[in-house]
Design a protein around this motif. Structure first.
Motif, PDB file in Angstrom:
ATOM      1  N   ALA A  77      80.183 -97.261 -31.377  1.00 16.67           N
ATOM      2  CA  ALA A  77      81.027 -96.406 -30.538  1.00 16.67           C
ATOM      3  C   ALA A  77      81.305 -95.132 -31.316  1.00 16.67           C
ATOM      4  O   ALA A  77      82.055 -95.129 -32.281  1.00 16.67           O
ATOM      5  CB  ALA A  77      82.334 -97.123 -30.214  1.00 16.67           C
ATOM      6  N   CYS A  78      80.666 -94.041 -30.892  1.00 20.18           N
ATOM      7  CA  CYS A  78      80.808 -92.785 -31.628  1.00 20.18           C
ATOM      8  C   CYS A  78      82.177 -92.159 -31.373  1.00 20.18           C
ATOM      9  O   CYS A  78      82.616 -92.084 -30.219  1.00 20.18           O
ATOM     10  CB  CYS A  78      79.708 -91.826 -31.183  1.00 20.18           C
ATOM     11  N   PRO A  79      82.856 -91.681 -32.419  1.00 16.62           N
ATOM     12  CA  PRO A  79      84.146 -91.028 -32.188  1.00 16.62           C
ATOM     13  C   PRO A  79      84.042 -89.668 -31.495  1.00 16.62           C
ATOM     14  O   PRO A  79      85.049 -89.140 -31.051  1.00 16.62           O
ATOM     15  CB  PRO A  79      84.727 -90.882 -33.602  1.00 16.62           C
ATOM     16  N   HIS A  80      82.828 -89.115 -31.370  1.00 16.43           N
ATOM     17  CA  HIS A  80      82.698 -87.827 -30.670  1.00 16.43           C
ATOM     18  C   HIS A  80      82.987 -87.993 -29.177  1.00 16.43           C
ATOM     19  O   HIS A  80      83.813 -87.291 -28.609  1.00 16.43           O
ATOM     20  CB  HIS A  80      81.291 -87.243 -30.869  1.00 16.43           C
ATOM     21  N   ILE A  81      82.275 -88.901 -28.546  1.00 15.42           N
ATOM     22  CA  ILE A  81      82.570 -89.228 -27.144  1.00 15.42           C
ATOM     23  C   ILE A  81      82.918 -90.699 -27.162  1.00 15.42           C
ATOM     24  O   ILE A  81      82.050 -91.541 -27.398  1.00 15.42           O
ATOM     25  CB  ILE A  81      81.358 -88.951 -26.234  1.00 15.42           C
ATOM     26  N   VAL A 127      73.743 -92.395 -38.257  1.00 11.98           N
ATOM     27  CA  VAL A 127      73.617 -91.234 -37.378  1.00 11.98           C
ATOM     28  C   VAL A 127      73.929 -91.645 -35.939  1.00 11.98           C
ATOM     29  O   VAL A 127      73.483 -92.696 -35.479  1.00 11.98           O
ATOM     30  CB  VAL A 127      72.183 -90.653 -37.436  1.00 11.98           C
ATOM     31  N   CYS A 128      74.704 -90.820 -35.243  1.00 13.26           N
ATOM     32  CA  CYS A 128      74.818 -91.001 -33.796  1.00 13.26           C
ATOM     33  C   CYS A 128      73.702 -90.180 -33.165  1.00 13.26           C
ATOM     34  O   CYS A 128      73.684 -88.950 -33.288  1.00 13.26           O
ATOM     35  CB  CYS A 128      76.173 -90.564 -33.262  1.00 13.26           C
ATOM     36  N   HIS A 129      72.788 -90.849 -32.513  1.00 12.08           N
ATOM     37  CA  HIS A 129      71.613 -90.163 -31.970  1.00 12.08           C
ATOM     38  C   HIS A 129      71.866 -89.581 -30.581  1.00 12.08           C
ATOM     39  O   HIS A 129      70.927 -89.309 -29.839  1.00 12.08           O
ATOM     40  CB  HIS A 129      70.413 -91.104 -31.991  1.00 12.08           C
ATOM     41  N   ALA A 130      73.162 -89.408 -30.246  1.00 10.69           N
ATOM     42  CA  ALA A 130      73.490 -88.671 -29.023  1.00 10.69           C
ATOM     43  C   ALA A 130      73.501 -87.170 -29.317  1.00 10.69           C
ATOM     44  O   ALA A 130      72.858 -86.389 -28.622  1.00 10.69           O
ATOM     45  CB  ALA A 130      74.829 -89.119 -28.480  1.00 10.69           C
ATOM     46  N   HIS A 131      74.256 -86.755 -30.374  1.00 13.49           N
ATOM     47  CA  HIS A 131      74.278 -85.342 -30.758  1.00 13.49           C
ATOM     48  C   HIS A 131      74.152 -85.159 -32.260  1.00 13.49           C
ATOM     49  O   HIS A 131      74.528 -84.123 -32.793  1.00 13.49           O
ATOM     50  CB  HIS A 131      75.571 -84.655 -30.291  1.00 13.49           C
ATOM     51  N   GLY A 132      73.688 -86.191 -32.951  1.00 10.54           N
ATOM     52  CA  GLY A 132      73.351 -86.011 -34.360  1.00 10.54           C
ATOM     53  C   GLY A 132      74.493 -86.133 -35.359  1.00 10.54           C
ATOM     54  O   GLY A 132      74.317 -85.746 -36.514  1.00 10.54           O
TER      55      GLY A 132
HETATM   56  S1  FES Z   1      78.418 -88.939 -28.881  1.00  7.27           S
HETATM   57 FE1  FES Z   1      77.959 -89.249 -30.971  1.00  7.27          FE
HETATM   58  S2  FES Z   1      77.467 -87.290 -31.707  1.00  7.27           S
HETATM   59 FE2  FES Z   1      78.035 -86.949 -29.635  1.00  7.27          FE
END
Ligand code: FES
Lengths: 122, 317
Positions: free
Chosen positions: A54-58, A79-84
């Protein structure tokens, strides 16, 4: 009438074997059978560490680009491979990308004497 | 400025074999690919090019962490190429590369290139449906579902979405300098932009974002229709790739979408059936929200069938 106090005993779920995750490797797990991997385990310097997928970005965004692929090529960063977004594997802190300074959520894991990897039932 | 659309996106990656496998599984065809990278083409010759991130021939990224190194646009003819070079030379360097293309930089630090388009014309039917009350488009006795095992290939590079630190400045560059048109806009988020040589709802979408997010949100290719897109996405998920959003259908642009995580530090989408607009189209403006973005969003689950043998607590219980 006296009632029996409810005692909640956390059960441990076996998710795999610790020795199936090599140095610098990651693996996703779905211990509660949600249909997708909700956590992943990384081995760095011999130490196993588990994080929520669960990425803290989104909030809650899944992070791998492919089943079990949570790390960069040399295994040095999560790495979160949604936005790096890049995270330090020992602390879970984001050091590059859209959520710098935010942190992954750790998942407590236990390795038993036989080398089984266990997590608490939710 | 007869820019007809995107011709190629060039990325620098840390894992060339992994990224190559990803693009092949997405449906692109490898052309001139080695351990150092190479080109992955759609049916019309538009492509993604990958190279090792430390390759000194790659242009610099617009911001640290962004893996997109260059956006190559296709133009109709040599005269357009000349016109773009003259326009950009008014205030920035324009390099002519050995292959005859030109290279410069936009106002958000993205390296941009232009060449006479590589797009090859091709003829393939798009998806057509039967509906009571409509004239029959799909002939009697012709099947809607392609036979099992049909190879699905992306047809054309569709669009790219940039996170830009100053969205007004970024939009002004594409509109005033390169002749793009805003087709629709999400208030305080940014514009969908269409170049003069295309009818697609957008080839670029700009999202205003804080400087630490500067880079790319996603890019995508067009597929032949919703059935192709969903079948291809389903196969992709079955191979272990991580879906992020979709399948669903957008409102602005109408395109079917399915987004996936990727090894490119951004999402990759599969899209189909985007609206076409010409100069008579009046741009709409909407406040960005989950409801304004998608007309519907489906939830993926594993294949199952009603009938004997299904789990007693399954959907058919
Ligand atoms: S959701 Fe993980 S980097 Fe954007």
């Amino acid at each position: 009438m006296a009632t029996t106090p409810e005692v909640k005993i956390a059960r441990l779920l076996r998710i795999g074997r610790a020795d199936e995750i090599g140095e610098g490797q990651s693996r996703g797990f779905d211990p509660h059978e949600s249909g997708e991997d909700t956590m992943f385990v990384v081995r760095q310097g011999g130490v196993l560490q588990a994080w929520r997928n669960a990425c803290p970005h989104i909030d809650g965004a899944p992070m791998a680009w492919r089943k079990d692929a949570y790390l960069n090529a040399d295994g040095s960063r999560i790495v979160c491979h949604a936005h790096g977004a890049e995270f330090l594997p020992d602390s879970g802190i984001c050091v590059q990308g859209p959520c710098v300074g935010k942190k992954l959520t750790a998942v407590p894991i236990i390795v038993d004497r036989r080398g089984e990897l266990l997590v608490k039932e939710e | 400025m007869k820019i007809v659309g995107l011709d190629s996106l060039i990325f620098g990656v840390d894992d060339v074999p992994g990224a190559a496998r990803f693009l092949i599984d997405y449906g692109l065809t490898p052309v001139d690919v080695s351990d150092a990278g190479g080109r992955f083409e759609a049916i019309d010759g538009t492509s993604v090019v990958i190279a090792r991130e430390d390759n000194p021939r790659l242009p610099v990224p617009p911001a640290p962490g962004c893996r997109l190194r260059k956006t190559m646009m296709g133009v109709a003819d040599g005269a357009t190429l000349q016109a773009i070079a003259a326009e950009l030379r008014r205030d920035r360097e324009v390099r002519v590369l050995p292959d005859g293309s030109i290279e410069s930089i936009d106002d958000s630090n993205f390296v941009i290139g232009f060449r006479t388009t590589v797009r090859r014309p091709f003829a393939l039917p798009g998806e057509i449906s039967n509906a009571p009350g409509s004239v029959i488009f799909r002939p009697v006795n012709s099947l809607g579902v392609p036979p099992p095992g049909t190879v699905i290939r992306p047809r054309s590079l569709s669009h790219v979405v940039y996170f830009v630190p100053d969205v007004l400045k970024a939009e002004a560059f594409y509109v005033n300098r390169l002749g793009f048109r805003c087709t629709d806009r999400f208030t305080s988020t940014g514009p969908f932009l269409q170049p003069a040589g295309s009818l697609d709802h957008h080839t670029h979408f700009l999202i205003g974002a804080p400087p630490h997010m500067h880079g790319v949100e996603h890019f995508t290719f067009h597929f032949g229709g919703p059935s192709e897109m969903i079948t291809n996405g389903y196969r992709f998920v079955e191979k272990g790739y991580q879906a992020f959003w979709g399948p669903g259908r957008h409102i602005l642009g109408s395109n079917w979408f399915w987004y996936f995580n990727s090894p490119f530090a951004c999402h990759i989408e599969m899209d189909a059936d985007m609206d076409l607009h010409d100069a008579s189209w009046a741009p709409r403006e909407a406040a960005l929200s989950a409801d304004a973005s998608q007309t519907f969003l489906l939830k993926m689950r594993k294949k199952w069938a009603p009938g004997p043998g299904i789990h007693e607590n399954g959907d058919y219980a």
